[in-house]
Scaffold this motif. Structure first.
Motif, PDB file in Angstrom:
ATOM      1  N   PRO A 292      41.516  44.285  89.836  1.00 28.53           N
ATOM      2  CA  PRO A 292      40.777  44.826  88.701  1.00 28.53           C
ATOM      3  C   PRO A 292      41.332  46.122  88.176  1.00 28.53           C
ATOM      4  N   SER A 293      42.111  46.831  88.986  1.00 28.13           N
ATOM      5  CA  SER A 293      42.664  48.110  88.521  1.00 28.13           C
ATOM      6  C   SER A 293      43.769  47.927  87.505  1.00 28.13           C
ATOM      7  N   VAL A 294      44.277  46.689  87.333  1.00 26.06           N
ATOM      8  CA  VAL A 294      45.317  46.469  86.332  1.00 26.06           C
ATOM      9  C   VAL A 294      44.833  45.582  85.194  1.00 26.06           C
ATOM     10  N   ASP A 295      43.598  45.126  85.274  1.00 28.66           N
ATOM     11  CA  ASP A 295      43.077  44.230  84.244  1.00 28.66           C
ATOM     12  C   ASP A 295      42.556  45.058  83.075  1.00 28.66           C
ATOM     13  N   VAL A 296      43.496  45.712  82.369  1.00 27.55           N
ATOM     14  CA  VAL A 296      43.102  46.634  81.315  1.00 27.55           C
ATOM     15  C   VAL A 296      43.710  46.258  79.969  1.00 27.55           C
ATOM     16  N   MET A 297      44.483  45.187  79.917  1.00 31.95           N
ATOM     17  CA  MET A 297      45.130  44.794  78.677  1.00 31.95           C
ATOM     18  C   MET A 297      44.137  44.075  77.764  1.00 31.95           C
ATOM     19  N   VAL A 298      44.162  44.411  76.505  1.00 34.60           N
ATOM     20  CA  VAL A 298      43.299  43.702  75.557  1.00 34.60           C
ATOM     21  C   VAL A 298      44.107  43.022  74.463  1.00 34.60           C
ATOM     22  N   ASP A 299      45.208  43.593  74.084  1.00 36.26           N
ATOM     23  CA  ASP A 299      46.051  43.023  73.032  1.00 36.26           C
ATOM     24  C   ASP A 299      47.479  42.897  73.560  1.00 36.26           C
ATOM     25  N   PRO A 300      47.800  41.814  74.281  1.00 40.75           N
ATOM     26  CA  PRO A 300      49.138  41.669  74.857  1.00 40.75           C
ATOM     27  C   PRO A 300      50.224  41.743  73.795  1.00 40.75           C
TER      28      PRO A 300
ATOM     29  N   PHE B 295      57.581  65.375  87.394  1.00 44.85           N
ATOM     30  CA  PHE B 295      57.328  63.939  87.413  1.00 44.85           C
ATOM     31  C   PHE B 295      56.713  63.434  86.106  1.00 44.85           C
ATOM     32  N   TRP B 296      57.064  62.171  85.802  1.00 43.39           N
ATOM     33  CA  TRP B 296      56.526  61.508  84.628  1.00 43.39           C
ATOM     34  C   TRP B 296      55.223  60.817  84.994  1.00 43.39           C
ATOM     35  N   ASN B 297      54.552  60.254  83.995  1.00 43.21           N
ATOM     36  CA  ASN B 297      53.315  59.528  84.277  1.00 43.21           C
ATOM     37  C   ASN B 297      53.564  58.158  84.900  1.00 43.21           C
ATOM     38  N   THR B 298      54.824  57.838  85.189  1.00 43.47           N
ATOM     39  CA  THR B 298      55.165  56.644  85.966  1.00 43.47           C
ATOM     40  C   THR B 298      54.921  56.868  87.455  1.00 43.47           C
ATOM     41  N   HIS B 299      54.758  58.118  87.854  1.00 43.30           N
ATOM     42  CA  HIS B 299      54.558  58.491  89.255  1.00 43.30           C
ATOM     43  C   HIS B 299      53.064  58.487  89.569  1.00 43.30           C
ATOM     44  N   VAL B 300      52.690  57.904  90.704  1.00 42.45           N
ATOM     45  CA  VAL B 300      51.284  57.862  91.087  1.00 42.45           C
ATOM     46  C   VAL B 300      50.906  59.189  91.738  1.00 42.45           C
ATOM     47  N   ARG B 301      50.175  60.001  90.992  1.00 42.92           N
ATOM     48  CA  ARG B 301      49.677  61.279  91.512  1.00 42.92           C
ATOM     49  C   ARG B 301      48.311  61.543  90.887  1.00 42.92           C
ATOM     50  N   VAL B 302      47.330  61.770  91.713  1.00 36.38           N
ATOM     51  CA  VAL B 302      45.977  62.016  91.209  1.00 36.38           C
ATOM     52  C   VAL B 302      45.602  63.487  91.288  1.00 36.38           C
ATOM     53  N   SER B 303      46.419  64.274  91.995  1.00 31.95           N
ATOM     54  CA  SER B 303      46.135  65.700  92.135  1.00 31.95           C
ATOM     55  C   SER B 303      47.427  66.447  92.398  1.00 31.95           C
ATOM     56  N   HIS B 304      47.488  67.700  91.934  1.00 31.36           N
ATOM     57  CA  HIS B 304      48.635  68.551  92.241  1.00 31.36           C
ATOM     58  C   HIS B 304      48.501  69.183  93.619  1.00 31.36           C
ATOM     59  N   HIS B 305      47.374  68.990  94.257  1.00 30.54           N
ATOM     60  CA  HIS B 305      47.199  69.438  95.636  1.00 30.54           C
ATOM     61  C   HIS B 305      47.779  68.367  96.548  1.00 30.54           C
ATOM     62  N   ARG B 306      48.824  68.703  97.245  1.00 26.21           N
ATOM     63  CA  ARG B 306      49.568  67.700  98.003  1.00 26.21           C
ATOM     64  C   ARG B 306      48.702  66.980  99.036  1.00 26.21           C
TER      65      ARG B 306
ATOM     66  N   PRO C  53      38.635  57.049  89.151  1.00 20.49           N
ATOM     67  CA  PRO C  53      39.830  57.777  88.706  1.00 20.49           C
ATOM     68  C   PRO C  53      41.110  57.382  89.439  1.00 20.49           C
ATOM     69  N   VAL C  54      41.006  57.046  90.713  1.00 17.54           N
ATOM     70  CA  VAL C  54      42.208  56.653  91.446  1.00 17.54           C
ATOM     71  C   VAL C  54      42.765  55.352  90.883  1.00 17.54           C
ATOM     72  N   ALA C  55      41.895  54.371  90.678  1.00 17.18           N
ATOM     73  CA  ALA C  55      42.344  53.092  90.123  1.00 17.18           C
ATOM     74  C   ALA C  55      42.926  53.274  88.725  1.00 17.18           C
ATOM     75  N   ARG C  56      42.314  54.137  87.916  1.00 18.00           N
ATOM     76  CA  ARG C  56      42.831  54.369  86.567  1.00 18.00           C
ATOM     77  C   ARG C  56      44.206  55.015  86.606  1.00 18.00           C
ATOM     78  N   ARG C  57      44.411  55.948  87.532  1.00 20.47           N
ATOM     79  CA  ARG C  57      45.703  56.622  87.622  1.00 20.47           C
ATOM     80  C   ARG C  57      46.787  55.655  88.095  1.00 20.47           C
ATOM     81  N   VAL C  58      46.459  54.817  89.064  1.00 20.23           N
ATOM     82  CA  VAL C  58      47.419  53.818  89.536  1.00 20.23           C
ATOM     83  C   VAL C  58      47.750  52.846  88.410  1.00 20.23           C
TER      84      VAL C  58
END
Length: 324
Positions: free
Chosen positions: A3-11, A98-109, A137-142
């Motif tokens: 479900p964390s990737v089921d976000v497409m509406v207009d392929p 890092f770009w938004n291709t990188h999975v990071r939810v916080s700058h706190h390591r 938020p974690v699922a959205r960031r991933v």
């Protein structure tokens, strides 16, 4: 579907066919830049280095693309950035740290490690992901990182007119995050290097002591190996840096078969070409030979070797090395 990737509406056109996407998790300083550049010269493969983007240390006013142009002025990166906007998943190409291709939810390591990295145990990882990894938020960031990675790969493949995207990021969790993306056909090359040479390189480039460097080698490779169970055998390849240097043609032929492309003669892979690679300084040098880095031999002392052996013994044998 996750479900964390089921976000497409207009392929968009072309989204029905997964992009062949090669990941290279593991320890840094193992030859991933070399392998990425060699594969980038293959007629079917494109590589821009680590698809997680530029580090925080980069000075964007001075940083060069491997083509020799200033990164922010490079035509290729301008085209890729614009195309990702058209694909409706813009990639933050001209930003650093890092770009938004990188999975990071916080700058706190520590918080980032707790939420999206490995907890050092497969059962704990699974329990954590079941609780916080499927929503919020974690699922959205991933999901954003997955879609941005797809957008980047597609834009690069269109610009180069190639079909297989090679990502040399050493992030040991990246294959796990991308594997849940239906638009990517992820294959993994776990590139490893003899712990003596790799530990010496970690010490040289990061300034840490021998014990810490050995523990890093063990950690990076154990974590990469830990996610192997998530992939079928035909999607995972363990590759030794020393094999690549000792028998480059035979090794690259095996790599080609693994990623589903025709083998190419080593001479063609070493030919000068226009590359658009980010990463370490090797990207700026000509790729004219494949030679094993043995600089560790005169630099590691006997007591260093004993320390490394104590730390890495079991993992080293598990990864196919006879030493120690």
């Amino acid at each position: 579907m996750d479900p964390s990737v089921d976000v497409m509406v207009d392929p968009l056109p072309g989204m029905d066919t997964p992009i062949p996407y090669v990941c290279m998790p593991g320890s840094p300083y193992t030859g991933s830049t070399l392998l990425g550049m060699l594969l980038g010269n293959h007629p079917a493969c494109a590589s821009i280095g680590a698809a997680t983007g530029l580090t925080a240390r980069v000075d964007l006013s001075l940083y060069l693309c491997s083509c020799g142009a200033k990164f922010t002025d490079c035509w290729f990166w301008g085209r890729v950035a614009r195309r990702t906007v058209e694909l409706e998943h813009p990639v933050t190409v001209f930003e650093k740290d890092f770009w938004n291709t990188h999975v990071r939810v916080s700058h706190h390591r520590s918080l980032n490690g707790l939420l999206v990295s490995s907890l050092g145990n497969a059962s704990l990882n699974a329990a954590r992901d079941a609780v916080i990894g499927k929503a919020g938020p974690v699922a959205r960031r991933v999901s954003e990182a997955r879609l941005s990675s797809w957008s980047l790969a597609r834009a690069v493949l269109e610009a180069t007119e190639k079909s297989v995207f090679v990502d040399t990021a050493r992030d040991h969790q990246r294959p796990r995050h991308l594997a849940g993306m239906p638009l990517l056909d992820v294959r993994v090359i776990h590139l490893v290097r003899d712990p003596r040479g790799n530990v010496a390189s970690i010490m040289k480039h990061t300034g840490v002591g021998v014990r810490k460097a050995a523990r890093q080698w063990r950690h990076y490779n154990l974590e990469a190996a830990r996610i192997r169970r998530r992939f079928p055998p035909e999607k995972w390849m363990l590759l030794h840096y020393e094999e690549l240097c000792d028998a480059p043609q035979a090794t690259l032929d095996r790599v080609a078969a693994f990623i589903g492309v025709e083998p190419a003669p080593i001479a063609a892979l070493l030919e000068p070409s226009e590359r658009h690679v980010i990463g370490n300084s090797m990207r700026l040098r000509a790729l004219d030979e494949i030679r094993e880095d043995l600089s560790w031999q005169p630099t590691l002392r006997t007591r260093d070797l004993r320390t490394i052996a104590r730390v890495v013994r079991t993992t080293s044998h598990r990864l196919g090395y006879e030493w120690p």
